[in-house]
Design an enzyme around this catalytic site. Structure first.
Site, mmCIF file in Angstrom:
data_model
loop_
_atom_site.group_PDB
_atom_site.id
_atom_site.type_symbol
_atom_site.label_atom_id
_atom_site.label_comp_id
_atom_site.label_asym_id
_atom_site.label_seq_id
_atom_site.Cartn_x
_atom_site.Cartn_y
_atom_site.Cartn_z
ATOM 1 N N THR A 44 0.814 -1.212 0.000
ATOM 2 C CA THR A 44 0.000 0.000 0.000
ATOM 3 C C THR A 44 0.846 1.260 0.000
ATOM 4 O O THR A 44 0.459 2.275 -0.580
ATOM 5 C CB THR A 44 -0.940 0.000 1.224
ATOM 6 O OG1 THR A 44 -1.854 -1.087 1.103
ATOM 7 C CG2 THR A 44 -1.734 1.297 1.318
ATOM 8 N N TYR A 58 -8.128 0.569 -3.778
ATOM 9 C CA TYR A 58 -6.996 1.133 -4.524
ATOM 10 C C TYR A 58 -6.142 -0.006 -5.084
ATOM 11 O O TYR A 58 -6.360 -1.186 -4.799
ATOM 12 C CB TYR A 58 -6.161 2.025 -3.612
ATOM 13 C CG TYR A 58 -5.694 1.345 -2.355
ATOM 14 C CD1 TYR A 58 -4.538 0.583 -2.338
ATOM 15 C CD2 TYR A 58 -6.437 1.446 -1.174
ATOM 16 C CE1 TYR A 58 -4.126 -0.072 -1.188
ATOM 17 C CE2 TYR A 58 -6.032 0.793 -0.022
ATOM 18 C CZ TYR A 58 -4.878 0.042 -0.026
ATOM 19 O OH TYR A 58 -4.482 -0.604 1.115
ATOM 20 N N SER A 91 1.283 -7.483 -0.609
ATOM 21 C CA SER A 91 1.936 -8.403 0.318
ATOM 22 C C SER A 91 1.159 -9.681 0.573
ATOM 23 O O SER A 91 1.721 -10.647 1.104
ATOM 24 C CB SER A 91 2.249 -7.701 1.640
ATOM 25 O OG SER A 91 1.087 -7.451 2.391
ATOM 26 N N THR A 124 1.219 -4.161 4.383
ATOM 27 C CA THR A 124 0.985 -4.425 5.803
ATOM 28 C C THR A 124 0.351 -5.787 6.077
ATOM 29 O O THR A 124 0.417 -6.278 7.200
ATOM 30 C CB THR A 124 0.093 -3.331 6.411
ATOM 31 O OG1 THR A 124 -1.156 -3.284 5.710
ATOM 32 C CG2 THR A 124 0.780 -1.982 6.366
ATOM 33 N N ASP A 125 -0.265 -6.414 5.081
ATOM 34 C CA ASP A 125 -0.988 -7.663 5.339
ATOM 35 C C ASP A 125 -0.077 -8.767 5.868
ATOM 36 O O ASP A 125 -0.489 -9.560 6.722
ATOM 37 C CB ASP A 125 -1.702 -8.147 4.076
ATOM 38 C CG ASP A 125 -2.942 -7.341 3.769
ATOM 39 O OD1 ASP A 125 -3.315 -6.478 4.584
ATOM 40 O OD2 ASP A 125 -3.549 -7.564 2.699
ATOM 41 N N LYS A 197 -0.801 -7.330 12.981
ATOM 42 C CA LYS A 197 -1.825 -6.407 12.479
ATOM 43 C C LYS A 197 -3.148 -6.734 13.157
ATOM 44 O O LYS A 197 -3.585 -7.889 13.177
ATOM 45 C CB LYS A 197 -1.951 -6.539 10.960
ATOM 46 C CG LYS A 197 -2.836 -5.489 10.310
ATOM 47 C CD LYS A 197 -2.778 -5.589 8.787
ATOM 48 C CE LYS A 197 -3.598 -4.469 8.137
ATOM 49 N NZ LYS A 197 -3.523 -4.520 6.652
ATOM 50 N N GLU A 319 -3.619 -28.701 26.978
ATOM 51 C CA GLU A 319 -4.853 -29.165 26.341
ATOM 52 C C GLU A 319 -4.636 -30.403 25.478
ATOM 53 O O GLU A 319 -5.549 -30.836 24.774
ATOM 54 C CB GLU A 319 -5.452 -28.045 25.486
ATOM 55 C CG GLU A 319 -5.961 -26.866 26.291
ATOM 56 C CD GLU A 319 -7.132 -27.245 27.189
ATOM 57 O OE1 GLU A 319 -7.913 -28.128 26.795
ATOM 58 O OE2 GLU A 319 -7.248 -26.666 28.286
#
Length: 362
Positions: A44, A58, A91, A124-125, A197, A319
């Site tokens: 981005t 975009y 990304s 950023t992903d 994120k 667990e």
């Protein structure tokens, strides 16, 4: 309260004005400044929208590194900057081959006496995954800073320019030396291991959950308040210099009414390890999924229990009977970062005790 963002609003238009520039850019050398190389990968921060108010829908990865540098002339006041376009992708398309190429180039550059630090522009992903991968394979104490943006370069109040300025400042600073790979956005400095994120669209999306930020950027300098105690960079045992590929590792997400289809499909497709992003403390659905994981382990597939929760430690033998089933637990790593660590671990060993040691070390 006055913010830095207003100061950089004019650069959104400047990105558009530079749309025809294609030649590489090196800012004029300043005396006594650090030498910082910017490696651009897209995202981005290099994206453009149809209008100045387009912040969704975009196109990512359209602006080259030359234009990114030219759009922030203040960079020449804080470092001698050079740029390289490593690749130009959104990304979500980042893959193992990209990581290996990027890591090798970072290590090549950091081995040079005339390179003091690296900035990587990135979407950023998956920025947190690339950061953690590099945190495990970079072989230098010199700063490596990954930066992105939540708004495209053409948007009103685009956050890319100030983020890039902060990243270059940080990469050229003495304070960042030896801190591992860093992520900086929104004036906040995060460590590669903890950062994630947390919001789909907000500029304030990156968080390090309970452990917190490493520090902040303010008044053109970094302020650090803590460091990571986990091993990174030169202190890791991983070496990608001769690797041409990485082993297949996949993630299975836990949920109510889960079935074994995904586990069986990944095993059939050749997965060398499966990270199970379980509910709660990494719980395994019984009898729906646990038998499939047991069978996969008997076939030699490494099983890592992680959690979809995003916070806290996955307790060994909590667990599940991890010792009995020969599983590995992810400690506090989220599933996507657990995948990266087990992938690199498999380049060294298939011994689950050794892999578990790595999870507690890194």
């Amino acid at each position: 309260m006055k913010t830095h963002r207003n100061r950089y609003q004019p650069f959104a238009a400047f990105f558009m004005a530079l749309a025809l520039l294609a030649s590489p850019v090196t800012l004029a050398r300043g005396p006594g400044l650090a030498n910082v190389t910017i490696l651009a990968t897209g995202g981005t921060i290099a994206g453009t929208g149809a209008t100045s108010t387009t912040t969704v829908g975009y196109t990512a990865a359209t602006v080259g590194v030359a234009r990114l540098i030219e759009a922030v002339p203040e960079l020449k006041k804080v470092a001698n900057v050079k740029g390289e376009q490593v690749f130009q992708i959104a990304s979500e398309n980042m893959n193992n081959d990209n990581w290996l190429k990027l890591a090798k180039r970072v290590n090549e550059l950091l081995a040079q006496d005339d390179v003091d630090g690296i900035v990587i522009t990135h979407g950023t992903d998956t920025i947190e995954e690339t950061a953690y991968f590099l945190n495990l394979v970079v072989k230098s104490r010199k700063p490596v800073v990954i930066v992105g943006a939540m708004r495209p370069s053409t948007a009103i109040s685009a956050d890319g320019p100030v983020n890039l300025y902060n990243a270059v400042t940080l990469a050229g600073s003495e304070e960042a030396v030896g801190k591992g790979v860093l992520v900086v956005l929104n004036d906040q400095i995060s460590g590669a291991r903890e950062v994630t994120k947390t919001n789909t669209a907000n500029a304030d999306t990156f968080r390090s959950w309970e452990l917190g930020f490493l520090g902040y950027m303010q008044d053109n300098r970094p302020y650090f308040y803590r460091v990571s105690t986990r091993k990174h960079t030169v202190d890791t045992e991983f070496d990608v210099s001769k690797l041409e590929s990485l082993p297949q590792v996949d993630i299975v997400y836990g949920y109510a009414n889960m079935n074994r289809i995904a586990v069986d499909a990944f095993v059939a497709a050749g997965a060398k390890a499966i990270v199970h992003a379980g509910v709660g403390d990494g719980s395994l659905a019984r009898p729906a999924v646990e038998p499939a994981l047991i069978e996969a382990r008997k076939k030699g597939v490494i099983i890592v229990r992680s959690s979809r929760v995003g916070n806290g430690i996955v307790a060994r033998n909590g667990e599940a009977k991890d010792d009995e089933m020969d599983y590995v637990v992810s400690d506090s790593l989220n599933p996507q970062k657990a995948r990266i660590l087990v992938m690199l671990a498999l380049t060294k060993t298939a011994n689950t005790k050794e892999i578990q040691r790595m999870f507690y070390a890194y």
